[in-house]
Design a protein around this motif. Structure first.
Motif, short mmCIF file in Angstrom:
data_model
loop_
_atom_site.label_atom_id
_atom_site.label_comp_id
_atom_site.label_asym_id
_atom_site.label_seq_id
_atom_site.Cartn_x
_atom_site.Cartn_y
_atom_site.Cartn_z
N THR A 228 0.84 -1.20 0.00
CA THR A 228 0.00 0.00 0.00
C THR A 228 0.87 1.25 0.00
O THR A 228 0.64 2.18 -0.78
CB THR A 228 -0.92 0.01 1.25
N LEU A 229 1.88 1.26 0.88
CA LEU A 229 2.75 2.45 0.98
C LEU A 229 3.49 2.70 -0.34
O LEU A 229 3.52 3.84 -0.83
CB LEU A 229 3.77 2.24 2.10
N CYS A 230 4.09 1.63 -0.91
CA CYS A 230 4.85 1.79 -2.15
C CYS A 230 3.96 2.27 -3.28
O CYS A 230 4.30 3.21 -4.01
CB CYS A 230 5.50 0.47 -2.55
N LEU A 231 2.79 1.63 -3.42
CA LEU A 231 1.89 2.00 -4.51
C LEU A 231 1.36 3.43 -4.32
O LEU A 231 1.31 4.21 -5.27
CB LEU A 231 0.72 1.02 -4.57
N LEU B 132 3.25 10.34 -6.76
CA LEU B 132 4.30 10.98 -7.57
C LEU B 132 3.83 11.14 -9.03
O LEU B 132 4.11 12.17 -9.66
CB LEU B 132 5.58 10.14 -7.53
N ILE B 133 3.13 10.13 -9.54
CA ILE B 133 2.63 10.21 -10.93
C ILE B 133 1.54 11.28 -11.03
O ILE B 133 1.42 11.97 -12.04
CB ILE B 133 2.05 8.84 -11.37
N SER C 276 -5.30 10.32 -8.89
CA SER C 276 -6.15 10.72 -7.75
C SER C 276 -6.31 9.57 -6.74
O SER C 276 -6.17 8.40 -7.10
CB SER C 276 -7.53 11.15 -8.27
N THR C 277 -6.66 9.91 -5.53
CA THR C 277 -6.85 8.99 -4.37
C THR C 277 -5.78 7.87 -4.32
O THR C 277 -6.12 6.68 -4.38
CB THR C 277 -8.26 8.34 -4.38
N PRO C 278 -4.51 8.25 -4.22
CA PRO C 278 -3.44 7.23 -4.27
C PRO C 278 -3.51 6.21 -3.13
O PRO C 278 -3.27 5.02 -3.35
CB PRO C 278 -2.15 8.04 -4.20
N LEU C 279 -3.87 6.68 -1.91
CA LEU C 279 -3.84 5.76 -0.76
C LEU C 279 -4.92 4.68 -0.90
O LEU C 279 -4.64 3.48 -0.71
CB LEU C 279 -4.03 6.55 0.53
N ALA C 280 -6.16 5.11 -1.22
CA ALA C 280 -7.25 4.15 -1.36
C ALA C 280 -6.96 3.17 -2.49
O ALA C 280 -7.18 1.96 -2.36
CB ALA C 280 -8.57 4.89 -1.62
N LEU C 281 -6.44 3.70 -3.58
CA LEU C 281 -6.13 2.86 -4.74
C LEU C 281 -5.01 1.86 -4.41
O LEU C 281 -5.09 0.68 -4.77
CB LEU C 281 -5.68 3.78 -5.89
N GLY C 282 -4.00 2.36 -3.68
CA GLY C 282 -2.89 1.49 -3.26
C GLY C 282 -3.38 0.37 -2.36
O GLY C 282 -3.01 -0.79 -2.52
N LEU C 283 -4.29 0.74 -1.42
CA LEU C 283 -4.82 -0.27 -0.48
C LEU C 283 -5.63 -1.33 -1.22
O LEU C 283 -5.46 -2.54 -0.99
CB LEU C 283 -5.67 0.42 0.59
N MET C 284 -6.48 -0.88 -2.15
CA MET C 284 -7.32 -1.84 -2.90
C MET C 284 -6.44 -2.79 -3.71
O MET C 284 -6.67 -4.00 -3.74
CB MET C 284 -8.27 -1.09 -3.82
N THR C 285 -5.42 -2.22 -4.36
CA THR C 285 -4.53 -3.05 -5.18
C THR C 285 -3.76 -4.04 -4.30
O THR C 285 -3.59 -5.21 -4.67
CB THR C 285 -3.53 -2.16 -5.94
N ALA C 286 -3.32 -3.57 -3.12
CA ALA C 286 -2.56 -4.45 -2.22
C ALA C 286 -3.44 -5.59 -1.69
O ALA C 286 -2.99 -6.73 -1.57
CB ALA C 286 -2.00 -3.65 -1.06
N VAL C 287 -4.70 -5.29 -1.39
CA VAL C 287 -5.61 -6.34 -0.90
C VAL C 287 -5.93 -7.33 -2.02
O VAL C 287 -5.97 -8.55 -1.79
CB VAL C 287 -6.91 -5.70 -0.32
N LEU C 288 -6.10 -6.80 -3.25
CA LEU C 288 -6.36 -7.70 -4.39
C LEU C 288 -5.18 -8.67 -4.60
O LEU C 288 -5.37 -9.79 -5.04
CB LEU C 288 -6.59 -6.89 -5.66
N TYR D 42 0.76 4.05 -18.92
CA TYR D 42 1.93 3.17 -19.01
C TYR D 42 2.80 3.30 -17.75
O TYR D 42 3.36 2.32 -17.26
CB TYR D 42 2.75 3.47 -20.27
N ALA D 43 2.89 4.55 -17.25
CA ALA D 43 3.66 4.76 -16.01
C ALA D 43 3.02 3.98 -14.85
O ALA D 43 3.73 3.39 -14.01
CB ALA D 43 3.73 6.24 -15.69
N ALA D 44 1.67 3.94 -14.83
CA ALA D 44 0.96 3.21 -13.77
C ALA D 44 1.24 1.71 -13.89
O ALA D 44 1.45 1.02 -12.87
CB ALA D 44 -0.54 3.48 -13.87
N ILE D 45 1.27 1.22 -15.15
CA ILE D 45 1.57 -0.21 -15.37
C ILE D 45 2.99 -0.51 -14.87
O ILE D 45 3.24 -1.50 -14.17
CB ILE D 45 1.43 -0.59 -16.86
#
Lengths: 373, 156
Positions: free
Chosen positions: A221-224, A230-231, A234-246, A277-280
């Motif tokens: 979550t922190l890294c994402l 940095l990119i 929007s909503t980086p923390l929520a997005l990072g958490l969802m991706t980490a849980v997935l 592409y940066a997100a990928i």
């Protein structure tokens, strides 16, 4: 008299791998019970330290278990009740955002395919962009009728079994130690120390795995979140958490998480495919960090599995029990491995078996002493 | 419902004699935590409790009966005959090194067993309790070490 430490042979390892596959197959059939059981275990490991504090404060085990579980359940219910009006008021805007993000993602894919068709003849001949637009249109027409009703029914069927989780967590807290004592009492004296060691290792493996999973999720979550911030997504923390849980679902989860991030990035920057592409690239980088660094210091260390065996068993788990198999295979293998190695150690130790036979003879002599007189 | 687990009470209170040796610094609430980790085992006369060279996993407290400590196969030459209130196998709390001697029940006995894994759990969850036990264990080992040195000096 120093005896060598037991090392499992090929037969024991075959039994371990076979038992893991069999259990995965069975667990897939009773997933409605396995999932709440795992959730209850996570809740147990979270609440156990609090219960211990209450016991140290002078409370009995039963009362502390009731208080801790009751408190946690009340807190969770309170949060849900308080959040309900907020969720209801935001539901429409979330629906709009969801539709906007899906639209943005599809636009990104269509633009990427159009670019490929302009630059590569094989892509132009395949008419990829046209095919994709047609398939998406067909899916959109069928989605509500076919998939939505099915998804709603599945969710309704799962809800009662998920309610088992707090109930199970309460009994783990209240009777977990009784169950452990009950199991250890059933073991003959000769095998007692080895069995205690086994129970300890199983518990420790499960505990370390779940704690490792929570640490891994936090690190991801922190890294994402940092990368997305940095990119400029929007909503980086929520997005990072969802991706980490997935990412709890090996492979499939990471791909889904990456798709989610790309959808948001493509919508936030509609005319700039470089951001998607940066997100990928960010997702791939975090995945690599996971595989080569984070997993070693969190989950990998808890299970002490060879990396090759880990990867092979993840594939086997997926083949035997689908997505559930992908998620369950590593903790299950960890537990079965400890069980197999300990049972193997006991069964192949002639001294322990001889001591058990001797103790049985002593007991037999004691209970039959008066019969011969 | 819990009757299926039979008599599932934690091993009943470690008696005062035992408290004097290893749990002397613990108050009643701390003892309740430790009691939750204690297992009770019954051994018949001559039954082996652990063998010399076996990987040590637990410390034993004698609740009733007597325990003989000897080298394997040399029951006639006892190293020690321990009675109610004594404990043995204490080095297993520190590491899984092989047992230095064999322990056998000299008569029917009841033992309370404290497992090393549980001691490590205590170190994480109740560092104060674990440190009190560790301090007493260190004192006990110190007494034994001084005794051994004195014996050696007498021999010289």
């Amino acid at each position: 008299m120093n005896r060598e430490r037991y090392r499992s042979g090929p037969l024991v390892w075959l039994a371990i791998l076979g038992a893991t596959c069999l259990l995965l197959f069975l667990f897939q059939k009773i997933l409605w019970l396995v999932v709440p059981f795992l959730l209850a275990l996570i809740a147990y490991y979270l609440l156990f330290p609090l219960q211990q504090r209450l016991i140290l404060g002078g409370m009995s085990r039963d009362s502390s278990a009731t208080l801790v579980s009751g408190g946690a359940f009340t807190l969770a219910t309170g949060v849900m009740l308080l959040a309900f009006p907020w969720i209801s008021s935001h539901l429409v805007s979330w629906q709009d955002s969801g539709a906007r993000y899906i639209e943005g993602g599809l636009r990104f894919i269509a633009e990427s395919l159009a670019w490929a068709e302009r630059n590569y003849t094989f892509a132009a001949k395949a008419h990829l962009s046209e095919q994709l637009t047609r398939q998406i249109s067909e899916l959109g027409d069928k989605f509500a009728g076919t998939y939505l009703a099915e998804a709603a029914l599945t969710a309704a069927a799962w809800l009662p079994s998920l309610l088992l989780a707090p109930f199970l967590a309460f009994f783990f807290l209240r009777d977990g130690w009784r169950f452990k004592m009950f199991l250890s009492r059933a073991v003959p004296n000769a095998f007692f120390e080895r069995t205690l060691y086994l129970l300890d290792q199983v518990e420790r493996t499960a505990q370390l795995y779940f704690q490792g999973l929570i640490k891994l999720t936090l690190l991801d979550t922190l890294c994402l979140a940092c990368g997305l911030w940095l990119i400029g997504v929007s909503t980086p923390l929520a997005l990072g958490l969802m991706t980490a849980v997935l990412a709890w679902v090996p492979y499939v989860g990471s791909i889904l998480g990456c798709l989610l991030v790309v959808l948001v990035a493509a919508t936030d920057f509609p005319g700039d495919p470089a951001m998607a592409y940066a997100a990928i690239a960010l997702c791939v980088w975090v995945r690599l960090l996971d595989d080569f660094f984070f997993m070693q210091i969190t989950i990998g260390r808890s299970l002490k599995l060879h990396p090759l065996l880990t990867v092979v068993m993840i594939f086997v788990g997926g083949a035997v029990a689908g997505v559930a198999g992908l998620m369950l295979v590593l903790p299950l293998l960890g537990v079965v491995m400890v069980l197999g190695q300990t049972v193997g150690g006991i069964v192949t130790d002639p001294r322990l078996r001889a001591r058990h036979v001797f103790a049985k003879e002593l007991r037999h002599r004691q209970v039959t002493r008066d019969l011969h007189s | 419902m819990l009757s299926i687990f039979g008599n599932s009470k934690p091993a009943q209170g470690i008696d005062e004699h035992e408290k004097l040796s290893l749990f002397v610094d613990l108050n009643s609430r701390e003892m309740k935590i430790v009691d939750g980790f204690m297992h009770e085992r019954n051994y018949l006369k001559n039954e082996v409790i652990f063998d010399e060279g076996e990987e040590g996993q637990a410390i034993y407290f004698i609740r009733t009966g007597k325990v003989l400590i000897c080298h394997q196969g040399q029951t006639a030459q006892a190293i020690a005959l321990l009675e109610r209130g004594n404990f043995f196998g204490e080095l297993a709390l520190l590491d899984d090194a092989p047992r230095a001697a064999q322990a056998r029940a000299a008569e029917d006995c009841t033992l309370a067993v404290f497992f090393r894994g549980d001691f490590f759990v205590l170190m994480h969850s109740h560092a104060l309790i674990a440190s009190k036990i560790a301090l007493q264990l260190a004192r006990h080992l110190g007494v034994r070490l001084r005794g051994a040195v004195r014996k050696q000096q007498e021999l010289v």
